[in-house]
Scaffold this motif. Structure first.
Motif, PDB file in Angstrom:
ATOM      1  N   TYR A 129      35.227  35.956  28.817  1.00 14.21           N
ATOM      2  CA  TYR A 129      35.580  35.245  30.041  1.00 14.21           C
ATOM      3  C   TYR A 129      35.852  36.185  31.212  1.00 14.21           C
ATOM      4  O   TYR A 129      36.260  35.724  32.286  1.00 14.21           O
ATOM      5  N   LEU A 130      35.645  37.493  31.035  1.00 13.77           N
ATOM      6  CA  LEU A 130      35.950  38.424  32.112  1.00 13.77           C
ATOM      7  C   LEU A 130      35.077  38.178  33.340  1.00 13.77           C
ATOM      8  O   LEU A 130      35.563  38.189  34.477  1.00 13.77           O
ATOM      9  N   GLN A 131      33.790  37.949  33.115  1.00 18.60           N
ATOM     10  CA  GLN A 131      32.902  37.748  34.257  1.00 18.60           C
ATOM     11  C   GLN A 131      33.269  36.470  35.008  1.00 18.60           C
ATOM     12  O   GLN A 131      33.294  36.454  36.245  1.00 18.60           O
ATOM     13  N   LYS A 132      33.574  35.400  34.267  1.00 25.86           N
ATOM     14  CA  LYS A 132      33.967  34.153  34.933  1.00 25.86           C
ATOM     15  C   LYS A 132      35.273  34.335  35.704  1.00 25.86           C
ATOM     16  O   LYS A 132      35.425  33.818  36.822  1.00 25.86           O
ATOM     17  N   LEU A 133      36.213  35.071  35.118  1.00 29.28           N
ATOM     18  CA  LEU A 133      37.499  35.263  35.782  1.00 29.28           C
ATOM     19  C   LEU A 133      37.342  36.090  37.060  1.00 29.28           C
ATOM     20  O   LEU A 133      37.902  35.742  38.108  1.00 29.28           O
ATOM     21  N   LEU A 134      36.572  37.170  36.983  1.00 25.01           N
ATOM     22  CA  LEU A 134      36.382  37.996  38.167  1.00 25.01           C
ATOM     23  C   LEU A 134      35.615  37.255  39.254  1.00 25.01           C
ATOM     24  O   LEU A 134      35.914  37.399  40.449  1.00 25.01           O
ATOM     25  N   GLN A 135      34.629  36.452  38.859  1.00 25.41           N
ATOM     26  CA  GLN A 135      33.910  35.648  39.848  1.00 25.41           C
ATOM     27  C   GLN A 135      34.846  34.657  40.527  1.00 25.41           C
ATOM     28  O   GLN A 135      34.800  34.479  41.754  1.00 25.41           O
ATOM     29  N   PHE A 136      35.703  34.025  39.734  1.00 25.33           N
ATOM     30  CA  PHE A 136      36.630  33.061  40.312  1.00 25.33           C
ATOM     31  C   PHE A 136      37.604  33.739  41.271  1.00 25.33           C
ATOM     32  O   PHE A 136      37.880  33.227  42.367  1.00 25.33           O
ATOM     33  N   VAL A 137      38.129  34.901  40.882  1.00 27.60           N
ATOM     34  CA  VAL A 137      39.071  35.615  41.758  1.00 27.60           C
ATOM     35  C   VAL A 137      38.381  36.032  43.056  1.00 27.60           C
ATOM     36  O   VAL A 137      38.955  35.901  44.150  1.00 27.60           O
ATOM     37  N   GLY A 138      37.137  36.498  42.950  1.00 27.05           N
ATOM     38  CA  GLY A 138      36.426  36.916  44.147  1.00 27.05           C
ATOM     39  C   GLY A 138      36.171  35.784  45.115  1.00 27.05           C
ATOM     40  O   GLY A 138      36.285  35.947  46.336  1.00 27.05           O
ATOM     41  N   VAL A 139      35.834  34.597  44.581  1.00 26.92           N
ATOM     42  CA  VAL A 139      35.592  33.439  45.451  1.00 26.92           C
ATOM     43  C   VAL A 139      36.901  32.875  45.980  1.00 26.92           C
ATOM     44  O   VAL A 139      37.026  32.515  47.160  1.00 26.92           O
ATOM     45  N   HIS A 140      37.906  32.777  45.102  1.00 32.00           N
ATOM     46  CA  HIS A 140      39.179  32.167  45.486  1.00 32.00           C
ATOM     47  C   HIS A 140      39.927  33.032  46.489  1.00 32.00           C
ATOM     48  O   HIS A 140      40.718  32.517  47.297  1.00 32.00           O
ATOM     49  N   MET A 141      39.675  34.330  46.473  1.00 28.78           N
ATOM     50  CA  MET A 141      40.376  35.238  47.377  1.00 28.78           C
ATOM     51  C   MET A 141      40.026  34.971  48.846  1.00 28.78           C
ATOM     52  O   MET A 141      40.826  35.229  49.745  1.00 28.78           O
ATOM     53  N   GLU A 142      38.810  34.440  49.089  1.00 32.60           N
ATOM     54  CA  GLU A 142      38.372  34.231  50.463  1.00 32.60           C
ATOM     55  C   GLU A 142      39.045  33.035  51.117  1.00 32.60           C
ATOM     56  O   GLU A 142      39.078  32.948  52.344  1.00 32.60           O
ATOM     57  N   THR A 143      39.569  32.122  50.336  1.00 36.08           N
ATOM     58  CA  THR A 143      40.145  30.911  50.913  1.00 36.08           C
ATOM     59  C   THR A 143      41.641  30.783  50.683  1.00 36.08           C
ATOM     60  O   THR A 143      42.298  30.021  51.382  1.00 36.08           O
ATOM     61  N   SER A 144      42.187  31.515  49.720  1.00 36.90           N
ATOM     62  CA  SER A 144      43.601  31.377  49.393  1.00 36.90           C
ATOM     63  C   SER A 144      44.445  32.330  50.242  1.00 36.90           C
ATOM     64  O   SER A 144      44.032  33.456  50.527  1.00 36.90           O
ATOM     65  N   PRO A 145      45.660  31.895  50.635  1.00 38.67           N
ATOM     66  CA  PRO A 145      46.544  32.787  51.404  1.00 38.67           C
ATOM     67  C   PRO A 145      47.356  33.735  50.528  1.00 38.67           C
ATOM     68  O   PRO A 145      48.062  34.592  51.046  1.00 38.67           O
ATOM     69  N   HIS A 146      47.256  33.606  49.184  1.00 34.13           N
ATOM     70  CA  HIS A 146      48.073  34.418  48.278  1.00 34.13           C
ATOM     71  C   HIS A 146      47.389  35.764  48.056  1.00 34.13           C
ATOM     72  O   HIS A 146      46.699  35.978  47.057  1.00 34.13           O
ATOM     73  N   ILE A 147      47.589  36.662  48.976  1.00 36.70           N
ATOM     74  CA  ILE A 147      46.882  37.945  48.943  1.00 36.70           C
ATOM     75  C   ILE A 147      47.406  38.823  47.806  1.00 36.70           C
ATOM     76  O   ILE A 147      46.637  39.331  46.979  1.00 36.70           O
ATOM     77  N   GLU A 148      48.714  38.981  47.741  1.00 40.96           N
ATOM     78  CA  GLU A 148      49.290  39.865  46.727  1.00 40.96           C
ATOM     79  C   GLU A 148      49.008  39.353  45.321  1.00 40.96           C
ATOM     80  O   GLU A 148      48.780  40.137  44.395  1.00 40.96           O
ATOM     81  N   PHE A 149      49.017  38.045  45.143  1.00 36.08           N
ATOM     82  CA  PHE A 149      48.759  37.442  43.839  1.00 36.08           C
ATOM     83  C   PHE A 149      47.368  37.840  43.330  1.00 36.08           C
ATOM     84  O   PHE A 149      47.195  38.217  42.161  1.00 36.08           O
ATOM     85  N   HIS A 150      46.358  37.787  44.213  1.00 37.00           N
ATOM     86  CA  HIS A 150      45.011  38.148  43.802  1.00 37.00           C
ATOM     87  C   HIS A 150      44.883  39.643  43.545  1.00 37.00           C
ATOM     88  O   HIS A 150      44.173  40.061  42.613  1.00 37.00           O
TER      89      HIS A 150
END
Length: 904
Positions: free
Chosen positions: A814-835
């Motif tokens: 699931y590493l590839q799915k997790l990294l893809q999700f973090v990369g996409v979610h980072m562009e819209t989420s305000p939680h910078i430190e969390f990512h």
């Protein structure tokens, strides 16, 4: 469903042989692999088998190209297989199915759900394109030249000689007879070469070799008579409706473009005299028909039109000619937008993507595939395989790169993950006989029949050193010592071995002693020993750096074709012309054991063979050998359709791979049909040489030559492998074959995962696991469920303190799915430190795995890098804005203070 956790004894032994070892092939690494083999065997035993992974080295062999509806991928026929080139993610893969002969045409449904491929004999496969599963086999019982789905996807039209058949589009279920014939249309007097549909799917148009165009309706219409459009003087290569269906554009083989218009024409002055079919007394009659409005000519004489395509939304016409030039024109004004030479041979096919921006071209004689963006005048993709056979291959130390050398004198470097060739060296003037990597994959050496050995820098992509001999010779083999400082090459004519220094480029020594051509060389991974094999029935070991120049002679019964060292350097394997593999103790120079592989590798009968496959003398020896990572097994390939893997300790054949089942190749059939054999040869070989065009039937071969003119590929290729190599990672092996560069790897898609066996994964159960603070389980279940809202809630619900623990326990699947999700979610989420915490934890916990498989995660890394850079830029801009605002406020405060002081 089969239990993925259970394996047979053969599977366990074979998986045991794929244990990875470090790139530096020394004694310490070998013992470290042996010590850890027990732990890795438990992991590798879950793999049921080695599967076909990808086909590199060949990108196009004939037939038509297809763009997917989204316009991001190109489907290309490669022999009897289909390769898909993802132009956005820069990756390619080959579909797992293959046909009995070479593919000549394909069609993809408008929704990209169904793919139909048809081979030379008219046999078809119906494929579920997203899942790459064959649904049905069908035989049209006629050679098919064109097939196309209707725009609404309800029907597809296929040529059937002089006729056209309309079939209903099959469903996705496995039916007994999914192909249902709707109707057969007749009328042409010669073979139909092209079919095109109207935008509303009610009409379709056929162009034929009888110089005419006909328009038919799918369903009968009252008072409709199929019109015949005639006027061309050569084969009509294609005809298309305009977007409003009021115009037709047709292109003929002699380079003529006709513009037809539908309308009502009255009177004699509006009619062409040659088209008049009314009596003199009835001249003034209203007539609704298709009429030639304009005739245009491409002026490319003597070149002929080989391919053409029309893009209705933009009125763009693309035409490919036999001289390698293509033209892009705007109709009906016939303005020339581009005329570009992209090849030296025929442009056999051309297609346009959905947006009309990318043009794909294919040249079968050169094996070339091009995707060109005409607006920016740049290449999106430019790939070409070896013009002739591949002779050799070599893996880099990290297993991410492959190098191949061919008879065309080119050295190509391929990325195993993407399947693309990213650099080609053309300095050699003759065929390349051997290639070898050195210096951790940063330097590549190649030996050629032109009498030179060249060293290429893979950082700056240049030939930085050329090694030559005092007298002109032909080099047939190559070896590089483990340090990369010494390079040796064996010759075919003088039977000597030349030794050079890589640093200085000077010739250090000439090793003489063989009485026949030197067929293979290999350096010991541990000692400074050089092993050589020759046609003089001997193999020899040379102490290259020793003062005494000790030479050990290893006698054989017949010619020795290949030699290789075991990874620990204590054992040597040789293959002989009689099909044997001999294993020698290096220290004592004595024979340990022998494997009789003659019957294992033999197989396949050529069309002109008068004897059976069992009695044939050719193709019963191993031309290439390579040990597995732990040295317990060995792989061998030769002039046969089989590649064999043996267990050395038991002398047992573990696995036998058939590299091709393509009947268009020689040596793939075990038995021949006696009715095709005549006193003049095989009828199949005679029929294969037939060509419809005069220029294609011309034979430019020299009198007395047996092989024919290779530049026009008149020879019938033979199924064989020139070289086989194991990847240093131990998870894959590659073979340079007639079809191209075949890569087989362990099937990563079959992994034991408890979540794969769950049947009650629902949004409620996922949220319940999250509430119970089982964060890892909830996240994995969310990935299995693959619903964005649930995945978002689970990801946001994990506390920052638990991120490090969850990241360390995350399965690699699931590493590839997790990294893809973090990369996409980072562009819209305000939680910078969390990512950033997530990214840091994943890289820390799985850094070694990600480094070993960095080729697979390149696209993900680029997305993460883009997201982190965007966050950094946003924060930097915000800080700069706040700084400027504070400075402005402070300055205004000073102004206000001064103003108040002045007022007082």
């Amino acid at each position: 469903m089969a239990d993925v956790g259970s394996t047979t004894w053969v599977d366990t032994v074979f998986a045991h042989n794929f244990i990875s070892y470090t790139s530096d092939h020394n004694q310490t690494a070998f013992h470290r692999v042996q010590a850890t083999s027990g732990r890795k065997n438990d992991k590798l035993s879950s793999f049921a088998d080695v599967q076909f992974s990808n086909l590199c080295g060949t990108v196009y062999t004939g037939g038509n190209l297809l763009f997917t509806p989204d316009g991001n991928s190109v489907l290309s026929p490669v022999g009897n297989r289909v390769s898909v080139f993802d132009l956005v993610n820069n990756k390619s893969y080959t579909m797992p199915f293959d046909m009995s002969k070479n593919i000549v045409c394909m069609a993809l449904s408008p929704q990209a759900t169904l793919l139909i491929t048809i081979d030379q004999d008219g046999r078809a496969l119906l494929v579920n394109f997203p899942r790459q599963v064959v649904l049905h086999h069908f035989n049209f019982k006629e050679k098919v030249k064109a097939i196309q789905f209707s725009p609404d996807g309800k029907h597809f039209a296929v040529t059937h000689g002089k006729n056209v058949q309309i079939w209903k589009t099959p469903g996705f279920t496995l039916e007994f007879a999914p192909f249902v014939l709707h109707r057969t249309y007749t009328g042409h007097y010669d073979d139909i070469v092209n079919i095109n549909w109207s935008p509303d799917s009610k009409y379709f148009m056929t162009s034929s070799e009888d110089l005419s165009i006909r328009i038919f309706t799918v369903d009968p219409l009252p008072d409709f008579v199929p019109p015949v459009l005639s006027g061309h003087r050569d084969t009509v290569m294609g005809a298309w409706f305009s977007a409003d269906r009021q115009n037709i554009y047709s292109v003929s083989k002699d380079g003529a473009l006709f513009h037809w218009k539908y309308g009502t024409y009255t009177g004699l002055r509006d009619l062409n005299p040659e088209d008049m079919d009314v009596d003199e007394g009835n001249e003034w009659v209203d007539k609704v028909r298709w009429r030639i409005m304009k005739k245009h000519y491409f002026m490319q004489t003597p070149a002929k039109v080989k391919s053409c395509e029309f893009f209705a939304p933009s009125n763009l016409m693309v035409v490919g000619f036999s001289n390698g030039i293509f033209g892009l024109y705007e109709v009906p004004s016939f303005n020339t937008i581009h005329t570009l030479s992209i090849s030296q041979k025929n442009i056999d096919t051309v297609t346009i993507n959905r947006t009309g921006e990318w043009l794909a071209f294919g040249s079968a004689r050169l094996g070339q595939l091009l995707v060109w963006e005409w607006q920016s005048e740049t290449y999106v993709l430019k790939q070409q395989g070896h013009f002739y056979d591949m002779n050799s291959l070599s893996y880099s130390a990290d297993g991410q790169t492959l190098a191949t050398g061919g008879d065309d004198g080119k050295v190509k470097v391929w990325n195993t993950t993407s399947g693309f060739c990213y650099v080609t060296f053309s300095e050699h003037k003759s065929g390349v006989s051997a290639v070898e990597f050195a210096k951790q994959g940063k330097v590549l050496f190649s030996a050629s029949l032109d009498g030179t050995v060249r060293a290429f820098d893979l950082v700056r992509y240049r030939n930085f050193r050329t090694f030559t001999s005092p007298n002109p010779v032909q080099f047939s083999s190559l070896a590089v010592d483990p340090s990369g400082d010494i390079v040796c090459a064996g010759t075919m004519d003088t039977f000597e071995i030349y030794v050079w220094s890589v640093q200085t480029g000077k010739l250090l020594d000439i090793l003489a002693g063989h009485d026949g051509p030197v067929s293979s060389l290999a350096f010991s991974p541990t000692d400074m020993l050089l092993a050589s094999s020759s046609w003089d029935h001997t193999a020899r070991t040379w102490d290259v750096f020793g003062r005494n120049k000790v030479i050990e002679l290893l006698p054989h019964q017949t010619e020795v074709l290949a030699v290789t060292f075991r990874p620990d350097g204590k054992q040597l394997a040789t293959s002989t012309l009689d099909g044997q593999i001999c294993f020698w103790d290096v220290e004592e120079s004595k024979l340990l054991t022998t494997i009789e592989g003659r019957k294992d590798i033999s197989g396949g009968r050529k069309l002109n063979d008068r004897t059976t496959a069992e009695n044939a003398a050719s193709g019963k020896a191993f031309n290439s050998l390579c040990y597995t990572a732990d040295g317990s097994s060995i792989i061998g390939g030769g002039s046969s359709k089989y590649i064999c893997i043996y267990d050395i300790e038991t002398n047992v054949l573990i696995k036998k791979f058939q590299i091709s089942e393509n009947l268009a190749l020689d040596g793939t059939q075990e038995k021949l049909n006696s009715k095709n054999m005549t006193e003049f040869g095989s009828l199949e070989e005679m029929e294969a040489d037939e060509a419809s065009d005069l220029e294609d039937r011309l034979d430019n071969t020299l009198p007395g030559t047996q092989s024919g003119d290779l530049s026009v590929r008149r020879t019938r290729p033979e199924a064989k492998s020139k070289a086989v190599r194991f990847s240093p990672t131990g998870r894959a092996w590659a073979a340079a074959t007639t079809d191209g560069l075949l890569i087989y790897s362990l099937d990563d898609s079959i992994m034991f995962d408890p979540f794969d066996l769950e049947i009650d994964i629902t949004p409620e159960s996922v949220m319940e696991a999250l509430e119970e603070k089982e964060y890892l389980k909830a996240l994995c279940m969310a990935f299995r469920l693959n619903e964005k809202t649930v995945l978002h809630d689970v990801f946001e619900g994990i506390p920052p303190d638990s991120v490090d623990l969850v990241a360390r326990g995350m399965p690699q699947k699931y590493l590839q799915k997790l990294l893809q999700f973090v990369g996409v979610h980072m562009e819209t989420s305000p939680h910078i430190e969390f990512h950033l915490i997530w990214v840091t934890s994943i890289m820390t916990a799985h850094g070694r795995y990600l480094k070993e498989h960095r080729g697979e995660f390149q696209a993900v890394f680029r997305a993460l890098h883009k997201g982190v850079n965007r966050v950094r830029d946003d924060i930097a801009n915000l800080c700069d804005s706040n700084t400027y605002t504070l400075k402005y406020l402070l300055s205004q405060q000073g102004v206000t203070s001064r103003a108040e002081a002045m007022a007082e």
